[in-house]
Design an enzyme around this catalytic site. Structure first.
Site, PDB file in Angstrom:
ATOM      1  N   ASP A 184       0.865  -1.184   0.000  1.00  4.19           N
ATOM      2  CA  ASP A 184       0.000   0.000   0.000  1.00  4.19           C
ATOM      3  C   ASP A 184       0.898   1.229   0.000  1.00  4.19           C
ATOM      4  O   ASP A 184       1.412   1.644   1.043  1.00  4.19           O
ATOM      5  CB  ASP A 184      -0.915  -0.017   1.216  1.00  4.19           C
ATOM      6  CG  ASP A 184      -2.036   0.999   1.091  1.00  4.19           C
ATOM      7  OD1 ASP A 184      -2.087   1.720   0.084  1.00  4.19           O
ATOM      8  OD2 ASP A 184      -2.876   1.065   2.019  1.00  4.19           O
ATOM      9  N   ALA A 185       1.111   1.787  -1.183  1.00  6.23           N
ATOM     10  CA  ALA A 185       2.108   2.848  -1.365  1.00  6.23           C
ATOM     11  C   ALA A 185       1.507   4.105  -1.983  1.00  6.23           C
ATOM     12  O   ALA A 185       2.037   5.188  -1.830  1.00  6.23           O
ATOM     13  CB  ALA A 185       3.248   2.348  -2.248  1.00  6.23           C
ATOM     14  N   LYS A 186       0.409   3.951  -2.724  1.00  2.00           N
ATOM     15  CA  LYS A 186      -0.292   5.072  -3.370  1.00  2.00           C
ATOM     16  C   LYS A 186       0.675   5.953  -4.145  1.00  2.00           C
ATOM     17  O   LYS A 186       0.593   7.176  -4.117  1.00  2.00           O
ATOM     18  CB  LYS A 186      -1.108   5.858  -2.345  1.00  2.00           C
ATOM     19  CG  LYS A 186      -2.150   4.962  -1.632  1.00  2.00           C
ATOM     20  CD  LYS A 186      -3.083   5.731  -0.733  1.00  2.00           C
ATOM     21  CE  LYS A 186      -4.132   4.837  -0.092  1.00  2.00           C
ATOM     22  NZ  LYS A 186      -3.628   3.917   0.951  1.00  2.00           N
ATOM     23  N   ARG A 187       1.597   5.324  -4.843  1.00  2.00           N
ATOM     24  CA  ARG A 187       2.550   6.056  -5.657  1.00  2.00           C
ATOM     25  C   ARG A 187       1.867   6.638  -6.895  1.00  2.00           C
ATOM     26  O   ARG A 187       0.798   6.189  -7.310  1.00  2.00           O
ATOM     27  CB  ARG A 187       3.684   5.127  -6.108  1.00  2.00           C
ATOM     28  CG  ARG A 187       4.465   4.449  -4.983  1.00  2.00           C
ATOM     29  CD  ARG A 187       5.144   5.451  -4.066  1.00  2.00           C
ATOM     30  NE  ARG A 187       6.108   4.829  -3.182  1.00  2.00           N
ATOM     31  CZ  ARG A 187       6.131   4.999  -1.852  1.00  2.00           C
ATOM     32  NH1 ARG A 187       5.250   5.754  -1.251  1.00  2.00           N
ATOM     33  NH2 ARG A 187       7.071   4.419  -1.123  1.00  2.00           N
ATOM     34  N   THR A 223      -0.820  -0.273  -4.536  1.00  2.00           N
ATOM     35  CA  THR A 223      -1.830   0.775  -4.691  1.00  2.00           C
ATOM     36  C   THR A 223      -1.191   2.005  -5.343  1.00  2.00           C
ATOM     37  O   THR A 223      -0.049   2.355  -5.031  1.00  2.00           O
ATOM     38  CB  THR A 223      -2.463   1.177  -3.346  1.00  2.00           C
ATOM     39  OG1 THR A 223      -1.441   1.654  -2.467  1.00  2.00           O
ATOM     40  CG2 THR A 223      -3.161   0.000  -2.695  1.00  2.00           C
TER      41      THR A 223
END
Lengths: 270, 270
Positions: A93-96, A120
């Site tokens: 879960d990094a939302k890069r 993510t």
């Protein structure tokens, strides 16, 4: 086998849509672990060992590890989990989100360095920012659509030609980005009406649904509004309510009990 | 003194709007450094020492360091730069974005762990995802508005009630998020018309403008369309064209020459 098929297999094998998030907060760790040199690894190894037959995937939240300078512990935890429980995929879960050449580096971080099975991502920069991830057809690409926080309304609800932005995002991804059938969407448990609206747009594209437990999402509404037709197409993520269910030496047992309760509550409405 | 004032002071002291990005690509490093154990530190220390009187800030791109597992080198480089050249702020180019409790961890990563003077962020998740950064009034909060890549069009151009999304983002930030006067916007050099449109919306809010050099943004158009009224309000970022201007043992001299050329080209149109 691709990520979505692997999650589906784990959901059937463990009869569970539950994903346990790894959000390390040292101040919530049991006292006997808190000051040990490898507390992060010891804590999450115990959580994984206690819950691997109850979940369909794990989701380490990289911000929590990065704040602690604990990339090495994160790496060892992912490797341990994949070696000990190869049927359970791991979502980073990094939302890069960055432009093409830099996105390649983030793809190397997620899939190369950490060996994650999915990641993510934030869609705001457009298709070419996601392409370096999409081309890994066996990996899951989980795109923010409608996030679980109250501030989701600020931009995601902007009216884009009669439909809110988050619906345009869902349309765009389903229409233009899903050629390898490896896209999923983040839709927060805290927005049951929006879950139904996005489901109507994207067919059985799976959702990662954060926000049950500590954030208060209603499980019955999530299932009723979010389920796909042919498959559940839901990964329901809980972190704090499971990780910190207990605070004593029996914390892993407490986490197991909390995970059973959460899994069973979800299954009651499937 | 806050980040924007510090950049302004550095721009006046060095007569330069130029920001040099740190995008390590080991295969482009000079041969004599490439296989040394601390190549990253040695390379960027030399770049900084050769250019610190020519720039208004530096901008390490964390994806490049993360892909290499080089968080420690990044940390030492930031510390070295801030100690040796305290007048030159450092922007952590991270494009983070997550919900409130996780955003706090990313703020710890950027401002605590790395001690960055500013950070780039993705606004898609809304105000509460940015608030943990905004409250650091002395730090710069640099929000993606119109990114430099071709795919920027995919979502940022969506028509939101007669205006494209990136303009709504600019309006929202200027109106609701800038209470501490520490917001800046990313507007790509590759979109000169959009630079003018966003400038008309946000007054003298500074822009971080990537995309000159390797990405081909036109400097004259950037200055004409992007300048503020009372101040330049522009940070013009270049990475590869400066870092890899040379590939021999004189790479730092070559980078210095390229930085002088770029600074002077910018100043020609101010």
């Amino acid at each position: 086998m691709g990520f979505i098929a692997r999650v589906d297999a784990a959901q059937r094998a463990n009869n569970s849509l539950l994903c346990v998030g790894w959000d390390p907060e040292l101040e919530k760790f049991p006292a006997h672990l808190r000051d040990t040199p490898d507390a992060l690894f010891a804590f999450f190894k115990a959580i994984v060992d206690a819950t691997a037959d109850l979940v369909c995937c794990y989701k380490p939240q990289i911000a929590h590890f990065a704040a602690l300078g604990a990339e090495d512990a994160l790496l060892r935890l992912i490797r341990y989990t994949q070696a000990a429980y190869p049927a359970i995929p791991v979502i980073l879960d990094a939302k890069r989100g960055d432009i093409g050449s830099t996105a390649e580096k983030y793809a190397t971080e997620a899939f190369g360095r950490y060996g994650a099975d999915a990641v993510t991502l934030n869609p705001y920069l457009g298709h070419d920012s996601i392409a370096p991830f999409l081309k890994h057809a066996d990996k899951g690409v989980i795109l923010l659509c409608r996030t679980s926080n109250p501030g989701a309304k600020d931009l995601q609800d902007l009216d884009c030609g009669g439909k809110p932005l988050y619906q345009r995002v869902a349309e765009t991804i389903a229409r233009d980005w899903n050629g390898n059938r490896n896209c999923l969407l983040v839709v927060g448990a805290t927005w049951p009406q929006q879950l139904a609206e996005v489901r109507a747009i994207v067919g059985d594209m799976p959702f990662l649904v954060p926000g049950v437990g500590a954030q208060g999402g209603n499980v019955q509404q999530i299932i009723q509004n979010g389920r796909g037709k042919a498959t559940d197409a839901l990964i329901i993520s809980s972190s704090r309510a499971i990780l910190y269910a207990g605070s004593g030496e029996d914390f892993a047992d407490a986490a197991r009990s909390a995970a059973i309760t959460q899994r069973d509550e979800i299954n009651r409405y499937r």
